[in-house]
Design a protein around this motif. Sequence first.
Motif, short mmCIF file in Angstrom:
data_model
loop_
_atom_site.label_atom_id
_atom_site.label_comp_id
_atom_site.label_asym_id
_atom_site.label_seq_id
_atom_site.Cartn_x
_atom_site.Cartn_y
_atom_site.Cartn_z
N GLU A 133 0.84 -1.19 0.00
CA GLU A 133 0.00 0.00 0.00
C GLU A 133 0.88 1.24 0.00
O GLU A 133 2.08 1.18 0.30
CB GLU A 133 -0.91 -0.01 1.22
N LEU A 134 0.27 2.35 -0.30
CA LEU A 134 1.00 3.62 -0.39
C LEU A 134 1.73 3.95 0.90
O LEU A 134 2.87 4.42 0.88
CB LEU A 134 0.03 4.74 -0.77
N GLY A 135 1.11 3.70 2.04
CA GLY A 135 1.73 4.01 3.32
C GLY A 135 3.03 3.26 3.53
O GLY A 135 4.01 3.82 4.03
N ALA A 136 3.05 1.99 3.17
CA ALA A 136 4.27 1.19 3.34
C ALA A 136 5.38 1.69 2.42
O ALA A 136 6.55 1.69 2.80
CB ALA A 136 3.97 -0.27 3.06
N ILE A 137 5.02 2.14 1.24
CA ILE A 137 6.02 2.67 0.31
C ILE A 137 6.56 4.01 0.83
O ILE A 137 7.76 4.27 0.75
CB ILE A 137 5.42 2.82 -1.10
N CYS A 138 5.68 4.82 1.41
CA CYS A 138 6.12 6.09 2.01
C CYS A 138 7.08 5.85 3.16
O CYS A 138 8.09 6.55 3.30
CB CYS A 138 4.92 6.89 2.51
N VAL A 139 6.79 4.85 3.99
CA VAL A 139 7.68 4.52 5.11
C VAL A 139 9.04 4.08 4.58
O VAL A 139 10.09 4.50 5.09
CB VAL A 139 7.05 3.44 6.00
#
Length: 92
Positions: free
Chosen positions: A45-51
């Motif tokens: 998900e986008l959040g994991a990629i941002c992290v």
Amino acid sequence: MLRRGVDPRDPSAATPMKASPAAPKWSSADVQAVAEHALISGPKELGAICVAARRRLGDVPLGEVPAALRALEKAGRVRKSGDSYQLVKEVQ
């Protein structure tokens, strides 16, 4: 300056200007590479990629990650399915 007791005509009395903000240490290509590297292990998900991007690049603004993913999607390297992204070569 006169209220502070400083002669404005004195060149040594000039207030130093603030330094301009430093240029980022990363480029959009760096953000794209980190996004691709994060997707190697599977869809995320986008959040994991941002992290992953923040861990790798440090001060990258979070708005850069969706922009990088859109560029990768336009180039045909990443596919969005639902709320997650995955590499195209992994889909095939």
